[in-house]
Design a protein around this motif. Structure first.
Motif, PDB file in Angstrom:
ATOM      1  N   ARG A 258       0.885  -1.121  -0.013  1.00 52.91           N
ATOM      2  CA  ARG A 258      -0.096   0.045  -0.133  1.00 52.91           C
ATOM      3  C   ARG A 258       0.849   1.428  -0.026  1.00 52.91           C
ATOM      4  O   ARG A 258       0.521   2.364  -0.506  1.00 52.91           O
ATOM      5  N   PRO A 259       1.886   1.188   0.642  1.00 51.21           N
ATOM      6  CA  PRO A 259       2.636   2.785   0.691  1.00 51.21           C
ATOM      7  C   PRO A 259       3.047   3.042  -0.742  1.00 51.21           C
ATOM      8  O   PRO A 259       3.386   2.306  -1.462  1.00 51.21           O
ATOM      9  N   VAL A 260       3.219   4.462  -1.087  1.00 56.42           N
ATOM     10  CA  VAL A 260       3.547   5.034  -2.126  1.00 56.42           C
ATOM     11  C   VAL A 260       5.124   4.689  -2.415  1.00 56.42           C
ATOM     12  O   VAL A 260       5.388   4.279  -3.471  1.00 56.42           O
ATOM     13  N   ALA A 261       5.976   4.875  -1.254  1.00 59.45           N
ATOM     14  CA  ALA A 261       7.177   4.440  -1.368  1.00 59.45           C
ATOM     15  C   ALA A 261       7.728   3.307  -1.750  1.00 59.45           C
ATOM     16  O   ALA A 261       8.862   3.051  -1.819  1.00 59.45           O
ATOM     17  N   SER A 262       6.549   2.151  -1.546  1.00 60.94           N
ATOM     18  CA  SER A 262       7.299   0.795  -2.028  1.00 60.94           C
ATOM     19  C   SER A 262       7.429   0.653  -3.343  1.00 60.94           C
ATOM     20  O   SER A 262       7.705  -0.403  -4.132  1.00 60.94           O
ATOM     21  N   TYR A 263       6.830   1.656  -4.308  1.00 62.44           N
ATOM     22  CA  TYR A 263       6.843   1.525  -5.720  1.00 62.44           C
ATOM     23  C   TYR A 263       8.068   2.423  -6.514  1.00 62.44           C
ATOM     24  O   TYR A 263       7.884   3.706  -6.337  1.00 62.44           O
ATOM     25  N   GLY A 264       8.690   1.633  -7.178  1.00 72.28           N
ATOM     26  CA  GLY A 264      10.043   2.490  -7.925  1.00 72.28           C
ATOM     27  C   GLY A 264       9.468   2.759  -9.335  1.00 72.28           C
ATOM     28  O   GLY A 264      10.595   3.582 -10.158  1.00 72.28           O
TER      29      GLY A 264
END
Length: 124
Positions: free
Chosen positions: A106-112
């Motif tokens: 769910r966190p935005v920061a998980s997506y590169g």
């Protein structure tokens, strides 16, 4: 991986749209695929996510029962079906890819990796 999202548009409340996100690489099925959205002046927020093999999905409570994520690994494409749209759904919708774990879906920061966004406008 490069992502290209399309399918946004202008629709009246109660209407439907289908967003698509095409990925550039054949290793696309190594990625957890998600949709996020960002309304004007708001933070980017999680909408829906699907696991690598398509066996698991997760939808935010605000869209549960109205939106549905799916993917076609043979076509390197993930979809977001938007039904029963309301003006509150107006936002730029982004697809995203992650090599991370399902637990961090769910966190935005998980997506590169991010697509360029496609605008959905819902009128009342």
């Amino acid at each position: 991986v490069q992502l290209q999202a399309f399918g946004g548009g202008f629709v009246q409340a109660g209407g439907s749209l289908r967003l698509s996100c095409a990925a550039s690489r054949r290793t696309y099925n190594n990625y957890v695929m998600a949709w996020f959205r960002q309304a004007p002046g708001q933070e980017r927020e999680f909408v829906a996510v699907m696991s690598r093999n398509g066996g698991s999905t997760d939808h935010d409570d605000s869209v549960k029962g109205r939106f549905a994520i799916s993917r076609d690994n043979a076509k390197n494409t993930v979809y977001l079906q938007l039904d029963s749209l309301t003006p509150g759904d107006t936002a730029v919708y982004f697809c995203a890819a992650s090599l991370g774990t399902w637990g961090m879906r769910r966190p935005v920061a998980s997506y590169g990796y991010w697509g360029q966004g496609t605008l959905v406008t819902v009128s009342s």
